[in-house]
Design a protein around this motif. Structure first.
Motif, PDB file in Angstrom:
ATOM      1  N   GLN A 130      55.158 -53.607   4.025  1.00  0.00           N
ATOM      2  CA  GLN A 130      53.759 -53.692   3.613  1.00  0.00           C
ATOM      3  C   GLN A 130      52.811 -53.312   4.743  1.00  0.00           C
ATOM      4  OE1 GLN A 130      53.153 -54.998   0.191  1.00  0.00           O
ATOM      5  NE2 GLN A 130      55.292 -54.374   0.207  1.00  0.00           N
ATOM      6  N   HIS A 131      53.348 -52.998   5.894  1.00  0.00           N
ATOM      7  CA  HIS A 131      52.536 -52.641   7.065  1.00  0.00           C
ATOM      8  C   HIS A 131      51.382 -53.629   7.231  1.00  0.00           C
ATOM      9  CE1 HIS A 131      54.840 -49.070   7.996  1.00  0.00           C
ATOM     10  NE2 HIS A 131      55.033 -49.018   6.711  1.00  0.00           N
ATOM     11  N   CYS A 132      51.779 -54.901   7.358  1.00  0.00           N
ATOM     12  CA  CYS A 132      50.825 -56.001   7.431  1.00  0.00           C
ATOM     13  C   CYS A 132      49.944 -55.878   8.668  1.00  0.00           C
ATOM     14  CB  CYS A 132      51.570 -57.330   7.517  1.00  0.00           C
ATOM     15  SG  CYS A 132      52.885 -57.525   6.327  1.00  0.00           S
ATOM     16  N   LEU A 159      49.930 -49.022  11.135  1.00  0.00           N
ATOM     17  CA  LEU A 159      51.355 -48.998  10.805  1.00  0.00           C
ATOM     18  C   LEU A 159      52.098 -50.073  11.588  1.00  0.00           C
ATOM     19  CD1 LEU A 159      50.466 -46.197   9.808  1.00  0.00           C
ATOM     20  CD2 LEU A 159      52.614 -45.302  10.674  1.00  0.00           C
ATOM     21  N   ASN A 160      53.042 -50.676  10.950  1.00  0.00           N
ATOM     22  CA  ASN A 160      53.976 -51.547  11.652  1.00  0.00           C
ATOM     23  C   ASN A 160      55.102 -50.644  12.156  1.00  0.00           C
ATOM     24  OD1 ASN A 160      56.783 -53.206  11.048  1.00  0.00           O
ATOM     25  ND2 ASN A 160      55.271 -54.343  12.199  1.00  0.00           N
ATOM     26  N   VAL A 161      55.193 -50.517  13.475  1.00  0.00           N
ATOM     27  CA  VAL A 161      56.092 -49.532  14.072  1.00  0.00           C
ATOM     28  C   VAL A 161      57.331 -50.221  14.611  1.00  0.00           C
ATOM     29  CG1 VAL A 161      56.243 -47.665  15.745  1.00  0.00           C
ATOM     30  CG2 VAL A 161      54.050 -48.250  14.738  1.00  0.00           C
ATOM     31  N   LYS A 167      47.844 -59.711   5.164  1.00  0.00           N
ATOM     32  CA  LYS A 167      46.932 -58.564   5.100  1.00  0.00           C
ATOM     33  C   LYS A 167      47.655 -57.218   5.059  1.00  0.00           C
ATOM     34  CE  LYS A 167      42.899 -60.789   6.920  1.00  0.00           C
ATOM     35  NZ  LYS A 167      42.669 -61.470   8.181  1.00  0.00           N
ATOM     36  N   PRO A 168      48.465 -57.000   4.079  1.00  0.00           N
ATOM     37  CA  PRO A 168      49.203 -55.744   4.014  1.00  0.00           C
ATOM     38  C   PRO A 168      48.292 -54.532   3.872  1.00  0.00           C
ATOM     39  CG  PRO A 168      50.153 -57.343   2.513  1.00  0.00           C
ATOM     40  CD  PRO A 168      48.848 -57.907   2.988  1.00  0.00           C
ATOM     41  N   ASN A 169      48.725 -53.404   4.401  1.00  0.00           N
ATOM     42  CA  ASN A 169      48.067 -52.132   4.142  1.00  0.00           C
ATOM     43  C   ASN A 169      48.636 -51.480   2.888  1.00  0.00           C
ATOM     44  OD1 ASN A 169      46.053 -51.923   6.117  1.00  0.00           O
ATOM     45  ND2 ASN A 169      47.605 -51.512   7.673  1.00  0.00           N
TER      46      ASN A 169
END
Ligand SMILES: Nc1nc2c(c(=O)[nH]1)N[C@H]1C(S)=C(S)[C@@H](COP(=O)(O)OP(=O)(O)OC[C@H]3O[C@@H](n4cnc5c(=O)[nH]c(N)nc54)[C@H](O)[C@@H]3O)O[C@H]1N2
Ligand SMILES: Nc1nc2c(c(=O)[nH]1)N[C@H]1C(S)=C(S)[C@@H](COP(=O)(O)OP(=O)(O)OC[C@H]3O[C@@H](n4cnc5c(=O)[nH]c(N)nc54)[C@H](O)[C@@H]3O)O[C@H]1N2
Ligand code: SF4
Ligand code: SF4
Ligand code: SF4
Ligand code: SF4
Lengths: 773, 458, 262
Positions: free
Chosen positions: C75-77, C98-100, C242-244
């Protein structure tokens, strides 16, 4: 140092400052630099995207392929190609794995052991392999048979001409053949080509058996339309999908309403809906009911009043709670006719009964009543091929044709069989005995397949073809998008150096010329034939041809965009033959089920393996079935309550027994299946070829075709593959099901709305905002 | 208050140094068997590191299993040492004397063993350096101080350091005795270790002050270690049954429960093995039993609260995990075994004075506690992951593989082996402490503290 | 936060009313991102890798039964629970939302896996193996992960980087909704999805089709969902991760309630 209160406070203060400092610096500290962030980390070298076709696995999609340093890296939908518009099916990437498959046959093989033993030795193309081919062609060409996958475009034409020139026959093979569907389309619309459905602009889709969101028809094209049908921008209302299907297919899972009807009674329901529409005057304005019924009106279908038909449909009572089944049917008819444009379509199991042609006729005739024939949001028809010498429809054999071929083989009249990318030994009912028919000493079999399969394993000589990413070709998609399209296939990479395949088309051409058949097949190669016809296309001076000013430029443009098309050359809209409904009603017959047993057997095409042609591709084996999430195995879906009643649990190994044979499969208790239905996918049960297809435990990899008696046919000679009853017998064994779903029942457990995963709304007003794409 | 006869220092020296100066007949066979087990486990770890953690039973929802369970278990055991030595020393509980050394040494060895677990459980154990140590200056990336996984090693290494100091300081007078009883190489080694101990008044004073100071300093560490271990779970917002505020005290009390039980059992074993009936006496075991009743009941209170609070929220995903723990085979069976073995069996056995003085019954009770406490950690860690979050689609069960069972089993062999080897080199019952206890019976008061009246060994 | 330096803020919108469960996105992701082949054992051991997966939930009882599909990927929170627990910063938040995942730093503690509420992080229990010839197909822009580390959806960061390179450097323009659509820059799953259930874009791009949904959901937070004008919601919204990613509710005009709490 002494720990006094004073220096305790001093230390405490210092550490507080330190903590704050750490917090301040944290920002810097957290701004990590990922190697992934750096463009320099991307490998050097350019990638190119080439447009071509997606091959057999996709059923006519146009693709673009990413090629880097001579290797294909990714296959995805061609944004320009009219059929799939940049989108792709789950099967689209299959080509990549076929290309680099470890089990590709690398060069010509000559049989050394007994037929079917799989013992071969490698030989050279020149002179050994080609000499044998020449010799056998010369000696046995009379009555030869050329069996291929369904072929269109140039390869279809070349195969056809080759077989004819040699004095034999060419037949395309398809496991779940469309001959009955094709016949019904001919009966109702007088069309030779399969139609397209404008679902994107329809408000109501009533589908009988057709699993069009998974494998039926141009499923990717229809799926894109389905997305628009649900949430397209600027639609008057969200489309309603009703699936009439004794099996809980993927399409049923997405439907607003699912009618688990008794198998084979689809035509009766359709006529009953027609009766209500006519009786209540719900037909679209301008529809001439009198013409359709020979002036009789609703009276023509009196026998099909819902009250008369409802009992035979065996709709479960909970479905129409609070009203009778007849009322439920009436309401369905009103919904259908009241939400125009509306489409009625049918296929798959609905057409695979002894009365399959009747079922489909009745279904498709409904489109006349709601005025959707040839209209936006309705059925669109496809024009013929832009070039007269190219077939727009593949020549596909019906079950009767295959029985005939088998007879000819058995009687020794046919002494040469050429096979390309088709596996009738696996795909025909075992009772046809095709494998046995091929197992004759006086027969010579050549296979051109790049992979080993059941039929290729019977071959004397194997001359591996290139796979489609390495070869020239073209396609006239069927079903097309409603206008003329010629898709272009180009080699995007060369075969790897350890492989030595040769183009099947080129080989047929050179053999024909050596046999003195230049007049029928004058081209030196498939590419040359393509170039010649691109010139012919240019001379048509319409569609894509108008965008360029020379045939050479057209060739380049076609390579760039993936083909030629003319959006303005659409199909003809038919008008109904007088008394169509009367004639269909007169042809009505209840389905005839062969076999004894408690369950109706409903085989279905596997979402990724289809009929088994993709079974050697690990990606395709590993895609979870959308409903059961099972991979790599053969399962049989049984109603969950029924399974509990029979004391069957998930993974229990059962024998499915029909009058024609028996196979084993793992039980999957499905909460959404009628209690008298057993559903099993095609695709597994391969015994020859890649370890990905054959490597597993034989008990959990079965071919449902082995259960079907060849005797059951539709009115048009197709295989009535849904017309059987079977028994399920527990073997007492149990295996673990290799499914993606976890070990516990996947039901939403939310109590508060905040915890819900899949939130739903009944409203339509709340669809506001941009809809995208 | 002390039972048993008064022993001469000569007798004490002879008895308590027996384990070092003589080799019992069972000693080498037992060590050999343990060594084989350890060898098998070392091979298993080798294969695991080489081939990947695929050899375990771990899977997608259940990413932590037997290894982490065992880690928490051994950290728990390590709490015995401080509990007995530091707290009881500060509380001046006389009966602690023979138990302290064994408890401290058990602390050391179980800590070391525990530390093996998270290391072998990582996917790339050869890379854990930059997890614990800030070495990566070039890129300016330091270990992430926000994660309990960095607090963990800090707390554990601090605990290990202070416990080691604790043991060494307590050992110095005994090293001196050994120095005087040995010859050759051993003599030279003990001379080094005794650090010139002469037993003069100043040395005794320093040694005692150091012990008391360390006891006081180690207490916060003791509380923090298992609190921090509990935060590995408590801080995980995404696992419903882990994310619990009560975990820190609950884990600490649980650790004392299992640790003290383990020490009691070790003492009983030592008494049997080396014939130390005169030193490890019924009164000591009895006292441990009484202490344990209190600890166990405190622990039980936290257990009930943990469950109660969790259920009170009535959140669907929390209830799902509780449902798994309470109703799903085999978790329900394990849950019953866990509660019965951790609380009911031992506490019932400890209630009777006669049973507390029966070493067989005490052994059963103490082993039972540790079986239960191992299960407790398992039942906290695994079910929360099995039924993780509301995504019931991905829920999947877990069963340990032979690799995990072997490696976890071998940690018990490792601790036993280390204890046995230690007992061959250093006295497992502190000589000077026992003597001090004997002498103290004369109750000589010097200044504010009671100290021994004599300053010299004979 | 360090958003100030960011040129983009990527986001995805998943329309549950369009998704038909076809799995095209799953294979497209596997092909693009060099995911190991899921052999039968991967499923038997519950270790199959699908950076994007289609969950299927049953609702109701026969014959009024539904199978509901939902694509679930990282979800790239913005408040990613996986990030603070990683001891070595192998997973962190990029400025573009982005969650990397940094494969070369990961030591394989699997704490992030436990602490991801969406169950989208995958551990390499075995070394991934391809038959030699199949290795030709691996994407050279994507690291092949070794055994012992954790991997997950990256929003196809390699495609975004290539896009920036090509659009912003060579063409001189910027990466926006139009260039995203016309290039092959969209995440692989988004590009493949036949029903257009997946939409991708820049939350700051006025032209992006995803922006209205993000604006709406951001404006009416969790306690004001009923005021939202779109069908938008976030998965497990009450966790405040807070997902993207934003999901659009499934439309179901004949809800079946029975058996929902199975
Ligand atoms: N908006 C707003 N915010 C507030 C306040 C306010 O008035 N308004 N008040 C503040 C005050 S005074 C307080 S005390 C806090 C309270 O805030 P929280 O500490 O969050 O308290 P709860 O919401 O009661 O409990 C949170 C969850 O933790 C779980 N839980 C707690 N303890 C345990 C345990 O030991 N085991 C298990 N398994 N689960 C446990 C419970 O199931 C519950 O679901 O909120 C503060 N925040
Ligand atoms: N049902 C239920 N009951 C609970 C709890 C629960 O979760 N649910 N939680 C319990 C807990 S943990 C707690 S701490 C208590 C809290 O219980 P209370 O202490 O009653 O707290 P509040 O309900 O927040 O009310 C505090 C009052 O102070 C006012 N106030 C706000 N700021 C100021 C200020 O600066 N000065 C003054 N004089 N007044 C101010 C507010 O307007 C409000 O009226 O409730 C307990 N009771
Ligand atoms: S979905 Fe999971 S992996 Fe992705 S950012 Fe959020 S917590 Fe991390
Ligand atoms: S598994 Fe890797 S990314 Fe996840 S917390 Fe551990 S080191 Fe970090
Ligand atoms: S965004 Fe890319 S990495 Fe993520 S699921 Fe889609 S295809 Fe896979
Ligand atoms: S490709 Fe699109 S429609 Fe198909 S499952 Fe994925 S998200 Fe759903």
């Amino acid at each position: 140092m002494k720990l006094t209160r004073r220096n305790f406070l001093a230390w405490a203060g210092l550490s507080a400052v330190g903590a704050v400092a750490c917090d301040v610096f944290q920002e810097e500290e957290l701004s990590l630099q990922s190697p992934r962030d750096l463009p320099e980390d991307l490998v050097k070298g350019r990638d190119n995207w080439y447009a071509t076709l997606g091959g057999q696995a996709t059923g006519g999609e146009g693709v673009i392929v990413r090629v880097m340093e001579g290797r294909a890296k990714k296959v995805q939908g061609n944004p320009k190609y009219p059929v799939n518009r940049g989108k792709q099916s789950v099967r689209a990437e299959a080509g990549l794995q076929a290309l680099y498959h470890p089990d590709r046959i690398s060069g010509p093989l000559l049989r050394t052991g007994p037929r079917g033993s799989g013992q071969y030795r490698a030989i050279a193309w020149e002179p050994a392999a080609l000499d044998i081919l020449r010799r056998e062609l010369n000696a046995r060409r009379e009555n030869m048979v050329l069996i291929t996958e369904p072929l269109r475009g140039h390869l279809g034409m070349i195969a056809e001409r080759f077989a004819t020139a040699m004095g034999g026959q060419h037949l395309g093979f398809e496991t779940l053949d469309q001959t009955t569907y094709r016949a019904a389309v001919k009966d109702v619309f007088d069309q030779d080509l399969l139609p397209d459905f404008d679902i994107a602009n329809a408000n109501f889709v009533l589908s009988f058996g057709a699993d069009f969101l998974s494998t039926w028809g141009a499923s990717t094209r229809l799926a894109t339309a389905y997305g628009e049908f649900r949430q397209g921008a600027g639609r008057p209302e969200r489309g309603t999908l009703v699936q009439v299907d004794p099996r809980f297919s993927m399409t049923a899972a997405n439907a607003d309403r699912w009618l688990p009807i008794k198998p084979g009674t689809e035509g009766y329901l359709a006529l009953s809906l027609a009766q209500v529409i006519i009786e209540e005057g719900l037909q679209a304005p301008g529809v001439d009911v009198n013409a359709l019924t020979d002036g009789q009106g609703a009276a023509a279908l009196n026998a099909y009043r819902p009250e008369a038909i409802a009992p035979m449909l065996e709709l479960p009572a909970q479905l129409h709670a609070g009203r009778t089944a007849a009322e439920y049917i009436r309401e369905l008819a009103r919904d259908f006719a009241g939400h125009r444009p509306a489409i009625a379509l049918g296929g798959d199991s609905a057409g695979a009964h002894t009365n399959g042609r009747f079922n489909l006729q009745a279904v498709y005739a409904l489109n006349y009543l709601v005025g959707s024939v040839g209209q936006p949001g309705g059925i669109r028809f496809n024009p013929s091929s832009p070039l007269r010498n190219l077939p727009a429809a593949a020549k596909v054999g019906s079950l009767q044709d295959w029985m005939d071929v088998a007879d000819r083989l058995r009687s020794g009249r046919t002494r040469l069989a050429l096979i390309h990318d088709a596996d009738p030994v696996h795909g025909l009912p075992a009772t046809v005995g095709f494998g046995g028919a091929l197992n004759r000493d006086d027969l010579f079999i050549v296979s051109f397949s790049p992979f080993m399969d059941e039929t290729t394993a019977m071959a004397d000589l194997i001359l591996p073809d290139r796979v489609f990413l390495e070869d020239w070709g073209d396609d006239i998609p069927e079903p097309g998008p409603g206008y003329q399209v010629l898709g272009m296939q180009q080699p995007v990479v060369n075969p790897l150096s350890d492989l030595d395949p040769r183009s099947f088309g080129d080989l047929l051409l050179s053999m024909a010329q050596e046999m003195g058949q230049e007049s029928a097949l004058p081209w030196p190669s498939v590419e040359a034939a393509l170039r010649e016809d691109v010139e012919a296309l240019y001379n048509l001076n319409r569609g894509t041809s108008r965008e360029v000013d020379s045939a050479g430029a057209l060739w380049n443009l076609m390579l760039q965009q993936g083909g030629w098309w003319d959006e303005r050359r659409t199909g003809q809209t038919p008008s109904p033959a007088g008394g169509l409904l009367n004639r269909i009603a007169a042809a009505a017959a209840p389905p005839d089920f062969s076999g004894r047993g408690e369950f109706y057997l409903l085989p279905f095409a596997h979402n990724s393996l289809l009929d088994g042609r993709n079974a050697h591709l690990p990606w395709m084996q590993a895609v979870p079935d959308p409903i059961t999430t099972i991979t790599w195995q053969t399962w049989v879906e049984v109603n969950a309550d029924k399974a509990a009643e029979m004391n069957l649990r998930e993974g229990d190994l059962v024998r499915i027994e029909s009058d024609a044979g028996s196979i084993t499969a793992l039980v999957y208790p499905n909460p959404a299946l009628p209690p008298n239905v057993a559903a099993t996918p095609l695709g597994q049960g391969r015994r020859h070829g890649s370890a990905y297809a054959t490597g597993g435990d034989a008990r959990e990899s079965s071919n449902v075709m082995d259960l079907l008696p060849a005797g059951a046919r539709t009115e048009s000679g197709g295989l009535a593959w849904a017309g059987h009853k079977v028994r399920l017998v527990a073997t007492g064994e149990s295996l673990k099901v290799s499914k993606f779903e976890g070990h516990f029942p996947a039901r939403e457990i939310a109590i508060t709305s905040g915890e819900e995963i899949i939130k739903t709304t009944t409203g339509e007003a709340s669809t506001g905002g941009a809809s995208g794409h | 208050m002390q039972e048993g006869r008064t022993l001469s220092t000569r007798e004490i020296n002879r008895d308590l140094l027996r384990s070092i100066l003589e080799s019992p007949r069972w000693f080498w066979p037992v060590v050999t068997v343990l060594g084989i087990i350890l060898l098998v486990a070392a091979i298993a770890i080798g294969i695991m590191v080489n081939r990947g953690l695929g050899v375990t039973g771990l899977n997608r929802p259940v990413a932590w299993g037997f290894f982490i369970t065992n880690f928490v278990f051994w950290i728990g055991i390590s709490h015995a040492g401080v509990m007995l030595s530091a707290i009881l020393r500060l509380a001046k509980a006389e009966w602690r004397r023979p138990a302290t050394r064994a408890a401290e040494v058990l602390t050391l060895f179980s800590l070391m063993t525990a530390m093996i677990m998270p290391i072998v459980h990582t996917g790339r154990p050869w890379r854990i350096l930059y997890w614990v140590f800030p070495y990566d200056f070039a890129r300016g990336i330091w270990p992430n101080i926000r994660t309990p996984l960095v607090w963990d090693p800090s707390a554990i290494l601090t605990y290990l350091t202070s416990s080691t100091l604790f043991v060494i300081i307590a050992l110095i007078p005994d090293f001196a005795v050994l120095r005087d009883h040995t010859t050759g190489v051993a003599h030279r080694v003990y001379t080094l270790l005794a650090m010139g101990w002469e037993g003069n008044a100043r040395q005794w004073k320093l040694q005692i002050t150091a012990g008391v100071l360390l006891s006081a300093l180690i207490l916060p560490v003791f509380v923090s270690v298992h609190s921090i271990v509990s935060w590995d779970f408590g801080m995980a917002v995404a696992v419903k049954t882990w994310h619990s505020t009560v975990f820190a005290p609950y884990f600490v009390v649980g650790a004392v429960h299992s640790g003290v039980s383990a020490v009691a059992f070790v003492l009983i074993l030592l008494r049997w093995c080396y014939g130390w009936q005169d030193y490890i006496r019924h009164e000591h075991i009895d006292a441990l039993g009484r202490l344990l009743i209190v600890v166990a009941t405190g622990w039980f209170y936290f257990l009930i609260m943990e469950l109660l609070f969790g259920m009170y929220g009535r959140e669907a995903d929390e209830l799902a995990v509780r449902g798994l723990q309470f109703t799903q085979w085999p978790y329900n069976a394990w849950f019953i075994v866990f509660v019965v073995t951790t609380y009911f069996i031992p506490v019932i056995l400890w209630l009777s004075r006669a049973w507390r003085r029966n070493l067989w019954i005490m052994s059963i009770a103490c082993i039972s506690v540790n079986i239960g406490m191992w299960l407790e950690r398992f039942l906290i860690i695994v079910p929360g992951l099995v039924n993780k979050q509301v995504f019931s689609f991905t829920w999947a069960d877990y069963a340990p593989s032979p690799f995990e069972i072997i490696i976890v089993g071998a940690t018990f062999a490792l601790v036993t082996m280390l204890m046995l080897l230690f007992s061959r080199v250093f006295p497992l019952v502190p000589l000077y402490d026992v003597k001090e206890g004997d002498i103290l019976k004369t109750e000589v008061k010097v200044g504010r503290r009671t100290v021994p009246a004599t300053f010299r060994e004979d | 936060m360090v958003t100030s330096r960011a040129k983009h803020k990527w986001g995805m919108v998943v329309d549950l009313d369009r998704c038909n469960g076809c799995q095209a996105c799953v294979v497209a992701c596997q092909a693009e991102n060099n995911l190991p082949i899921n052999d039968k054992n991967a499923f038997l051991q519950s270790r199959a890798y699908e950076w994007i997966r289609i969950e299927r939930y049953w609702e109701g009882e026969y014959p009024n039964v539904r199978a509901r599909f939902i694509p679930v990927l990282c979800q790239h929170c913005e408040n990613a629970p996986c990030e603070p627990v990683c001891p070595v910063f192998a997973t962190y938040h990029s400025a573009e939302g982005l969650n990397v995942q940094l494969y070369n730093r990961c030591v394989g503690t699997r704490y992030c896996i436990n602490n991801c509420p969406y169950q989208v992080r995958f551990f390499n229990y075995w070394h991934p193996n391809w038959p030699e010839r199949l290795e030709n197909q691996l994407n050279p822009d994507v690291t092949v992960r070794t055994r012992g580390i954790t991997e997950k959806c990256t929003f196809c960061i390699q495609r975004l980087r290539r896009a920036e390179l090509q659009v912003e450097r060579r063409g001189g323009g910027t990466l926006n909704n139009e260039t995203l659509k016309s290039g092959n820059y969209m995440p692989s799953c988004v590009q493949a999805c036949p029903t257009n259930a997946l939409m991708f874009g820049d939350q700051q791009d006025e032209q992006s089709p995803i922006k209205p949904y993000f604006d709406d959901v951001n404006k009416h937070n969790i306690h004001h969902e009923h005021e939202r004008e779109t069908r938008g919601y976030r998965l497990l919204e009450e966790m405040n991760t807070k997902p993207n990613l934003i999901y659009l509710k499934k439309v179901d005009k004949n809800p079946v309630k029975g058996g929902q709490h199975g």
